[in-house]
Enzyme design. Structure first.
Site, PDB file in Angstrom:
ATOM      1  N   LYS A 117       0.803  -1.235   0.000  1.00 35.18           N
ATOM      2  CA  LYS A 117       0.000   0.000   0.000  1.00 35.18           C
ATOM      3  C   LYS A 117       0.834   1.283   0.000  1.00 35.18           C
ATOM      4  CE  LYS A 117      -4.187  -1.652   2.301  1.00 35.18           C
ATOM      5  NZ  LYS A 117      -5.172  -1.240   3.299  1.00 35.18           N
TER       6      LYS A 117
ATOM      7  N   ASP B  79     -10.372   3.513   2.361  1.00 31.21           N
ATOM      8  CA  ASP B  79     -10.627   2.987   3.710  1.00 31.21           C
ATOM      9  C   ASP B  79     -11.519   3.924   4.530  1.00 31.21           C
ATOM     10  OD1 ASP B  79      -9.236   0.626   3.414  1.00 31.21           O
ATOM     11  OD2 ASP B  79      -7.350   1.451   4.151  1.00 31.21           O
TER      12      ASP B  79
END
Ligand code: ATR
Length: 277
Positions: free
Chosen positions: A70, A106
């Protein structure tokens, strides 16, 4: 059924076998009868920077990015959205003629899950207590600040980490002691666990909920098990509770919409599909 025109996407991870994303996107592809596929892509860290442009060359529409890629993903994008930049991590890649675009969904996944699971909660209701100071806490705090929550009370075992996070993010964050439940929960409208405590195989969260107002929403981002000790304690005293599975499902929505052109929804049937798989 796939044709030669099938739209392609996938998830890059190392390892990737544990990822639930293929089940989530596979369900939506079938639900909407889309000529497309979403595949797990096991890519070693040292191959990641080469794998992403190669996927674009293969006319993939994009991909999700999971552990451990990520942070690296942020560096290889041609453009990244504000959330990805502030979180220092990308979880969704979108490819188009202009290049590789990185997003972090997220925070929106967390908020959409909260709004779906606790429709009466509003950011203006009062302070939010966030447990934990890792990557998940960061996404949750940024989302809550952007939504307009007036005060965020941060509790973490390692206090120093909470203080560093509060400093980095700025905004209305106060750091509370890890055992300072009475103080932190007093007058709170929301309690979110972002630590790994309560997850299968981990110790339970040592929460003392006595000071939590009965109307406060309790959200655990842990989803294995679905009903953590924290959620069952909160439920037993009458607080509204929201489990963590929905965050995983909601954070997948923007990618699916960008790659396959349909806005998917998070339903009970999808939850059952992912839990059963
Ligand atoms: P993520 O990126 O998923 O948030 P992380 O960065 O490893 O993961 O953060 C894990 C969080 O769980 C941290 O807040 C960690 O607390 P510390 O900063 O003190 O390590 C918390 N955590 C993990 N195990 C814990 C335990 N046994 N007791 C208390 N907190 C714990």
């Amino acid at each position: 059924m796939l044709t030669g025109k099938a739209a392609l996407a996938g998830v890059l991870g190392w390892p990737v076998a544990h990822s639930k994303s293929p089940q989530v996107h596979g369900y939506w592809l079938e639900e909407h009868g889309i000529d497309g596929a979403y595949v797990p892509l096991a890519v070693a860290p040292e191959r990641f920077a080469a794998a992403v442009p190669a996927l674009r060359d293969l006319h993939f529409r994009g991909a999700n990015v999971t552990v451990p890629h990520k942070e690296r993903a942020l560096e290889i994008c041609d453009s990244v959205d504000d959330h990805a930049r502030r979180l220092g991590a990308v979880n969704t890649l979108i490819f188009d003629a202009a290049g590789i675009h990185g997003r972090n969904t997220d925070g929106v996944g967390f908020l959409d899950n909260l709004r779906q699971g606790a429709p009466r909660w509003s950011p203006a209701d009062g302070p939010a207590v966030v447990l934990g100071a890792g990557g998940a806490a960061r996404a949750v705090i940024v989302a809550l600040m952007d939504a307009g929550v007036p005060e965020i009370r941060l509790m973490n075992r390692t206090r120093e980490r909470a203080e560093t996070l509060a400093e980095t993010l700025g905004g209305p964050i106060t750091v509370h002691a890890w055992d300072g439940w009475a103080d932190a929960l007093d007058g709170a409208a929301l309690l979110v666990n972002t630590t790994s405590l309560g997850m299968t195989g981990e110790p339970p969260l040592p929460a003392e909920l006595d000071a939590l107002p009965p109307s406060a929403v309790v959200n655990d981002i842990v989803y294995r098990p679905l009903e953590t000790q924290l959620l069952s304690d909160a439920r037993a005293r009458g607080n509204p509770v929201v489990d963590g599975l929905g965050m995983l499902l909601h954070q997948a929505r923007p990618g699916f919409a960008a790659w396959f052109g349909v806005e998917p929804t998070v339903t009970e049937a999808l939850r059952a599909h992912v839990l059963g798989g």
